[in-house]
Write a protein that holds these residues in place. Sequence first.
Motif, PDB file in Angstrom:
ATOM      1  N   SER A  70       0.811  -1.221   0.000  1.00  0.00           N
ATOM      2  CA  SER A  70       0.000   0.000   0.000  1.00  0.00           C
ATOM      3  C   SER A  70       0.844   1.270   0.000  1.00  0.00           C
ATOM      4  O   SER A  70       0.478   2.260  -0.625  1.00  0.00           O
ATOM      5  CB  SER A  70      -0.919   0.008   1.226  1.00  0.00           C
ATOM      6  OG  SER A  70      -0.148  -0.112   2.419  1.00  0.00           O
ATOM      7  N   LYS A  71       1.997   1.243   0.674  1.00  0.00           N
ATOM      8  CA  LYS A  71       2.791   2.460   0.834  1.00  0.00           C
ATOM      9  C   LYS A  71       3.932   2.563  -0.175  1.00  0.00           C
ATOM     10  O   LYS A  71       4.479   3.637  -0.361  1.00  0.00           O
ATOM     11  CB  LYS A  71       3.365   2.530   2.258  1.00  0.00           C
ATOM     12  CG  LYS A  71       2.302   2.623   3.341  1.00  0.00           C
ATOM     13  CD  LYS A  71       2.941   2.729   4.703  1.00  0.00           C
ATOM     14  CE  LYS A  71       1.884   2.827   5.799  1.00  0.00           C
ATOM     15  NZ  LYS A  71       2.495   2.934   7.141  1.00  0.00           N
ATOM     16  N   GLY A  72       4.301   1.444  -0.796  1.00  0.00           N
ATOM     17  CA  GLY A  72       5.422   1.467  -1.724  1.00  0.00           C
ATOM     18  C   GLY A  72       6.762   1.358  -1.006  1.00  0.00           C
ATOM     19  O   GLY A  72       6.828   1.282   0.226  1.00  0.00           O
ATOM     20  N   ILE A  73       7.842   1.366  -1.774  1.00  0.00           N
ATOM     21  CA  ILE A  73       9.198   1.240  -1.238  1.00  0.00           C
ATOM     22  C   ILE A  73       9.966   2.516  -1.549  1.00  0.00           C
ATOM     23  O   ILE A  73      10.006   2.950  -2.696  1.00  0.00           O
ATOM     24  CB  ILE A  73       9.920   0.027  -1.846  1.00  0.00           C
ATOM     25  CG1 ILE A  73       9.104  -1.252  -1.623  1.00  0.00           C
ATOM     26  CG2 ILE A  73      11.307  -0.134  -1.238  1.00  0.00           C
ATOM     27  CD1 ILE A  73       9.703  -2.480  -2.270  1.00  0.00           C
ATOM     28  N   THR A  74      10.568   3.092  -0.543  1.00  0.00           N
ATOM     29  CA  THR A  74      11.339   4.312  -0.748  1.00  0.00           C
ATOM     30  C   THR A  74      12.685   3.986  -1.385  1.00  0.00           C
ATOM     31  O   THR A  74      13.207   2.872  -1.270  1.00  0.00           O
ATOM     32  CB  THR A  74      11.563   5.042   0.585  1.00  0.00           C
ATOM     33  OG1 THR A  74      12.327   4.190   1.461  1.00  0.00           O
ATOM     34  CG2 THR A  74      10.248   5.380   1.251  1.00  0.00           C
ATOM     35  N   ASN A  75      13.242   4.994  -2.045  1.00  0.00           N
ATOM     36  CA  ASN A  75      14.543   4.825  -2.684  1.00  0.00           C
ATOM     37  C   ASN A  75      15.635   4.572  -1.657  1.00  0.00           C
ATOM     38  O   ASN A  75      16.567   3.780  -1.885  1.00  0.00           O
ATOM     39  CB  ASN A  75      14.866   6.069  -3.512  1.00  0.00           C
ATOM     40  CG  ASN A  75      16.052   5.866  -4.429  1.00  0.00           C
ATOM     41  OD1 ASN A  75      16.174   4.831  -5.065  1.00  0.00           O
ATOM     42  ND2 ASN A  75      16.935   6.854  -4.488  1.00  0.00           N
ATOM     43  N   ALA A  76      15.526   5.215  -0.486  1.00  0.00           N
ATOM     44  CA  ALA A  76      16.519   5.007   0.571  1.00  0.00           C
ATOM     45  C   ALA A  76      16.487   3.571   1.079  1.00  0.00           C
ATOM     46  O   ALA A  76      17.534   2.982   1.386  1.00  0.00           O
ATOM     47  CB  ALA A  76      16.264   5.986   1.719  1.00  0.00           C
ATOM     48  N   LEU A  77      15.293   2.989   1.154  1.00  0.00           N
ATOM     49  CA  LEU A  77      15.169   1.612   1.618  1.00  0.00           C
ATOM     50  C   LEU A  77      15.770   0.630   0.613  1.00  0.00           C
ATOM     51  O   LEU A  77      16.369  -0.386   0.998  1.00  0.00           O
ATOM     52  CB  LEU A  77      13.703   1.269   1.877  1.00  0.00           C
ATOM     53  CG  LEU A  77      13.412  -0.081   2.534  1.00  0.00           C
ATOM     54  CD1 LEU A  77      14.085  -0.165   3.898  1.00  0.00           C
ATOM     55  CD2 LEU A  77      11.911  -0.284   2.689  1.00  0.00           C
ATOM     56  N   LEU A  78      15.634   0.926  -0.669  1.00  0.00           N
ATOM     57  CA  LEU A  78      16.238   0.079  -1.693  1.00  0.00           C
ATOM     58  C   LEU A  78      17.769   0.092  -1.582  1.00  0.00           C
ATOM     59  O   LEU A  78      18.416  -0.958  -1.693  1.00  0.00           O
ATOM     60  CB  LEU A  78      15.815   0.546  -3.088  1.00  0.00           C
ATOM     61  CG  LEU A  78      14.363   0.268  -3.503  1.00  0.00           C
ATOM     62  CD1 LEU A  78      14.094   0.849  -4.877  1.00  0.00           C
ATOM     63  CD2 LEU A  78      14.076  -1.226  -3.497  1.00  0.00           C
ATOM     64  N   LYS A  79      18.341   1.267  -1.380  1.00  0.00           N
ATOM     65  CA  LYS A  79      19.790   1.351  -1.224  1.00  0.00           C
ATOM     66  C   LYS A  79      20.263   0.596   0.008  1.00  0.00           C
ATOM     67  O   LYS A  79      21.306  -0.055  -0.004  1.00  0.00           O
ATOM     68  CB  LYS A  79      20.214   2.821  -1.130  1.00  0.00           C
ATOM     69  CG  LYS A  79      20.073   3.599  -2.420  1.00  0.00           C
ATOM     70  CD  LYS A  79      20.571   5.025  -2.262  1.00  0.00           C
ATOM     71  CE  LYS A  79      20.462   5.785  -3.578  1.00  0.00           C
ATOM     72  NZ  LYS A  79      20.941   7.180  -3.429  1.00  0.00           N
ATOM     73  N   GLN A  80      19.464   0.672   1.080  1.00  0.00           N
ATOM     74  CA  GLN A  80      19.828  -0.035   2.302  1.00  0.00           C
ATOM     75  C   GLN A  80      19.726  -1.547   2.123  1.00  0.00           C
ATOM     76  O   GLN A  80      20.554  -2.307   2.644  1.00  0.00           O
ATOM     77  CB  GLN A  80      18.918   0.425   3.445  1.00  0.00           C
ATOM     78  CG  GLN A  80      19.202  -0.248   4.775  1.00  0.00           C
ATOM     79  CD  GLN A  80      18.238   0.214   5.852  1.00  0.00           C
ATOM     80  OE1 GLN A  80      17.420   1.110   5.643  1.00  0.00           O
ATOM     81  NE2 GLN A  80      18.326  -0.391   7.015  1.00  0.00           N
ATOM     82  N   HIS A  81      18.734  -1.996   1.380  1.00  0.00           N
ATOM     83  CA  HIS A  81      18.506  -3.430   1.200  1.00  0.00           C
ATOM     84  C   HIS A  81      19.518  -4.058   0.242  1.00  0.00           C
ATOM     85  O   HIS A  81      20.086  -5.120   0.522  1.00  0.00           O
ATOM     86  CB  HIS A  81      17.085  -3.671   0.686  1.00  0.00           C
ATOM     87  CG  HIS A  81      16.769  -5.111   0.429  1.00  0.00           C
ATOM     88  ND1 HIS A  81      16.411  -5.983   1.434  1.00  0.00           N
ATOM     89  CD2 HIS A  81      16.762  -5.841  -0.722  1.00  0.00           C
ATOM     90  CE1 HIS A  81      16.200  -7.186   0.922  1.00  0.00           C
ATOM     91  NE2 HIS A  81      16.400  -7.125  -0.388  1.00  0.00           N
TER      92      HIS A  81
END
Length: 333
Positions: A70-81
């Motif tokens: 519902s909220k999507g994935i932030t760009n910062a979270l992708l870099k962290q993952h």
Amino acid sequence: MSAKPLPAPRKRSAGAKTNPLSKRPRVGSASSSQTKRRIKNDPGSSTSDQGVSGLKAEFVDMFTNEIFTSKGITNALLKQHFGDKRYLQLVPIINDLTRSGRLSMGKNANNELVFSLVSNQIAAKFVGLDASARLVYQVIEAAGSVGIWTKEIRQKCNILQQKLTKILKTMESRQMVKPVKSVSAKTKILYMLYDLKPAKEITGGPWFTEMEFDSEFINDLRTFIILCTRKMNGGRGVTLAQISDKMSQAKVSRVELNMDEVQQLLQTLAFDYRIEQTSVNSNGEAVFISSRRVTTMCDFRWWDALSPDFHFRDIKFEDGVVLKAHEPHHHTA
């Protein structure tokens, strides 16, 4: 007769050039087949393709999480993952998914870049639409079940009205969005996603029928509630839950009413002095009864009103209510 001697082969001069094509293997030659086989069986190329497909599958699989659905994935979270190195490999995958319509980009309340995965069915509807149309869709999607005015869409997308009208008509024909009217502003048109149900703030809830306040329907429900307070439990009082259950059993409402909506009806009756709260039961629930008869009978005779000190007296009515003496009013000529 003697045989003639064969001519001697020509000697190639030192400056003569050789034909480079003569040394190339033919198409059907063994060397050409070996070359193709080496290219096809190159282990580096196969490993690279598997790595990209695995990275793409891992990225798409992240959206199956309920938190990101519902909220999507932030760009910062992708870099962290994924880390810095794998994130750089993810960039072309994101671009490919965006071009194919499978991925949408937007910003959340914290002004962070957010990615959302689009289903194949929705992505197919975006075929032939440009970036402006995708932006309009994202703005309407962010509005949710409350919807958004066309004027706000134009301001947020910075798009001309003529082009916006064309985009909205195309999306309506593809059943991507739908226009909705609001009870608070009937002349304005709201837009929301096609599959969403408008919020009660827009439709007015069960109290409105075809954008008009249905007073007749509300009066029927109020009358039924008064009958419940008089006849249920011997007239000793009923709770909100008991009234709600009785309304569901009797099917007096054409739409299903929740507890909050039944409570709204009780509040209107209490404000009109048709019902009143008499006590609280052992479960902490308020008990309602029909309002007692209001009387004006009191303990003074009519001629007492002629006494000059009448407005200083306390008046006691027959139901026990005492009206305290009023302050005298001084009138000037």
